[in-house]
Design an enzyme around this catalytic site. Structure first.
Site, PDB file in Angstrom:
ATOM      1  N   THR A  43      13.835 -40.720  33.704  1.00  0.00           N
ATOM      2  CA  THR A  43      12.403 -40.930  33.889  1.00  0.00           C
ATOM      3  C   THR A  43      11.953 -42.277  33.351  1.00  0.00           C
ATOM      4  OG1 THR A  43      11.954 -38.551  33.811  1.00  0.00           O
ATOM      5  CG2 THR A  43      10.103 -40.012  33.338  1.00  0.00           C
ATOM      6  N   SER A  87      18.922 -37.773  34.933  1.00  0.00           N
ATOM      7  CA  SER A  87      19.877 -37.259  33.951  1.00  0.00           C
ATOM      8  C   SER A  87      20.487 -35.934  34.382  1.00  0.00           C
ATOM      9  CB  SER A  87      19.213 -37.115  32.575  1.00  0.00           C
ATOM     10  OG  SER A  87      18.234 -36.099  32.572  1.00  0.00           O
ATOM     11  N   THR A 120      15.729 -37.372  29.956  1.00  0.00           N
ATOM     12  CA  THR A 120      15.632 -36.418  28.851  1.00  0.00           C
ATOM     13  C   THR A 120      16.250 -35.047  29.144  1.00  0.00           C
ATOM     14  OG1 THR A 120      13.397 -35.759  29.543  1.00  0.00           O
ATOM     15  CG2 THR A 120      13.570 -37.521  27.902  1.00  0.00           C
ATOM     16  N   ASP A 121      16.483 -34.697  30.405  1.00  0.00           N
ATOM     17  CA  ASP A 121      16.977 -33.347  30.695  1.00  0.00           C
ATOM     18  C   ASP A 121      18.345 -33.085  30.067  1.00  0.00           C
ATOM     19  OD1 ASP A 121      14.722 -32.632  32.035  1.00  0.00           O
ATOM     20  OD2 ASP A 121      15.581 -32.768  34.049  1.00  0.00           O
TER      21      ASP A 121
END
Length: 355
Positions: A43, A87, A120-121
C-alpha cells in the site's frame, strides 16, 4: 575540502562562489551516513487508479524516497527495487531472494542498515523470516502504510523517515529485524497486524514494544530475548495451515497430509485444543510421517498441552504433535519453513519452538 584544496583541483584556476557551493553539496552528502532502502511494494507504493478508483501498485522506491525530502538531510540513501507487488503476493517463493538481497546491500561496511518497504498484510511474516535467517547485527526495519499515497494524510512518508531515524539512532544495532509503524518499534517475532485500516495496527501483545521513534530522538526500552538464527534453506518445504473450527471433521488435515504437505500447522482453540475428529486426523498425519504443529488462534498466551479430553492439548502431545508456544499460526509456519529442512523429528522441532 578547504579553499586551497578546491583551487588545486582546478589547477590554480579561480572559482566563484556558485562553483564552490556546487562542490560543497556532494562533499556534504558524502559525509552523511549510508542507509539502504529495498522496495517490495504494498500500500505504501500504491495510488488510486483513475479508472477504477481503487489503490494499485504505482510508485517505485525512488518515488517514495523523493516524497520524503527530509531524508536527504540525515542520510545518503541508496534504493534497490526488489519488487512492486501487494504483500499478499509475498511468500516462500520470494523470501529467500529477499534475504540474499538484504545481505548484499548490508555487505557494504559503510551501510548502517536497511529499510524494507512492504505491504502490511504479510509484513510481520516477512519480518520474522528475515529475522530468522539474516546474519547481521545491523538494523533492518520493515515499514509499510495503512493509507495509500493518494490519501491526503498518507502515513507512508512519516513511517519511512522514522525507519531511517531508527537505523541512525544510538543503540539500534543488535535489536534484530523490527517492524516500525506509527512511531512504535516492534520485534519481528512478536508483532502482528491487529486492525484492517487503523494506522495503529501493529502490536506485540504481552511482550510490548521495543521502543518509540519520538520527535526529538529514538528511545529503546528493551530487546527481544526469544530470537534465534537458522540456516536459510536451499529448498522451501510445503507447510499447510489448517484452522480448527466448530464442527471440523479433520478432512482438511487428512487432505494436506495425503496431497504432499511436508508439515501441517493447526490453528487451534485456547491452549491448543481441537475436537475428536481433528485429533484423529492429526494423529494419522503424524503416523504418516508428517509433523503437525499446534498453534493457538488466541491473541495472547501460549499453546500448551494441558487438557486431557480427546483433542485436548495433552492428547495431541501424546499423538506426537509439536506445540508452537506463543507464536501465531502464521509465525509458527514460518519457523517450520526454516526448521523443517534440518529435522522432521518431533523432539528436535519442539526444541526449536521452545527457544
Amino acid at each position: 575540502m578547504n579553499m586551497h584544496g578546491t583551487r588545486r583541483l582546478f589547477r590554480g584556476g579561480t572559482l566563484g562562489l556558485a562553483g564552490l557551493a556546487l562542490l560543497a553539496i556532494p562533499a556534504a552528502a558524502a559525509d552523511l551516513p549510508k542507509v539502504a532502502i529495498i522496495a517490495t511494494g504494498g500500500t505504501i507504493a500504491m495510488k488510486l487508479d483513475p479508472v477504477t478508483q481503487a489503490p494499485v501498485p504505482a510508485l517505485s522506491g525512488e518515488d517514495l524516497v523523493a516524497a520524503v525530502p527530509k531524508l536527504k538531510d540525515i542520510a545518503s540513501i541508496s534504493v534497490t527495487e526488489f519488487s512492486n507487488v501487494p504483500s499478499d503476493y509475498m511468500g516462500p517463493d520470494r523470501w529467500p531472494d529477499l534475504v540474499r538481497r538484504v545481505e548484499s546491500v548490508l555487505a557494504d561496511p559503510g551501510t548502517r542498515g536497511a529499510v524494507v518497504l512492504h505491504g502490511t498484510d504479510t509484513l510481520d511474516q516477512t519480518a520474522y523470516f528475515l529475522d530468522l535467517t539474516l546474519k547481521t547485527e545491523k538494523p533492518v526495519v520493515l515499514v509499510g502504510a495503512q493509507r495509500n499515497a493518494s490519501d491526503h494524510d498518507a502515513d507512508g512518508p512519516r513511517n519511512l523517515l522514522n525507519a531511517v531515524r531508527q537505523i541512525l539512532a544510538e543503540g539500534a544495532t543488535g535489536m534484530g529485524v523490527t517492524v516500525t509503524l506509527n512511531h512504535r518499534i516492534n520485534a519481528a517475532r512478536e508483532v502482528r497486524k491487529t486492525h484492517t485500516s487503523n494506522v495503529e495496527t501493529f502490536d506485540s501483545g504481552d511482550a510490548g514494544i521495543l521502543g518509540y521513534v519520538d520527535e526529538d530522538r529514538v528511545v529503546f526500552s528493551r530487546k527481544s530475548l526469544r530470537r534465534q538464527t537458522l540456516p536459510l534453506p536451499e529448498r522451501m518445504p510445503r507447510i499447510d495451515l489448517v484452522a480448527m473450527y466448530a464442527g471440523a471433521d479433520g478432512s482438511q488435515v487428512r487432505h494436506a497430509a495425503e496431497s504432499g504437505a511436508e508439515a501441517i500447522v493447526v490453528e487451534a482453540y485456547g491452549w491448543g485444543n481441537v475436537n475428536a475428529p481433528m485429533h484423529d486426523a492429526i494423529k494419522a498425519a503424524v503416523e504418516r510421517g508428517v509433523p503437525v504443529i499446534i498453534a493457538t488462534k488466541v491473541y495472547d498466551g501460549r499453546a500448551l498441552p494441558v487438557y486431557g479430553f480427546k483433542g485436548g492439548g495433552s492428547t495431541l502431545r501424546k499423538a506426537g504433535a509439536v506445540f508452537a508456544g506463543d507464536l501465531t499460526p502464521d509465525k509458527a509456519r514460518i519457523l517450520g519453513l526454516v526448521a523443517l529442512p534440518q529435522s522432521k523429528d518431533a523432539g528436535a522441532l519442539q526444541a526449536v519452538f521452545d527457544r
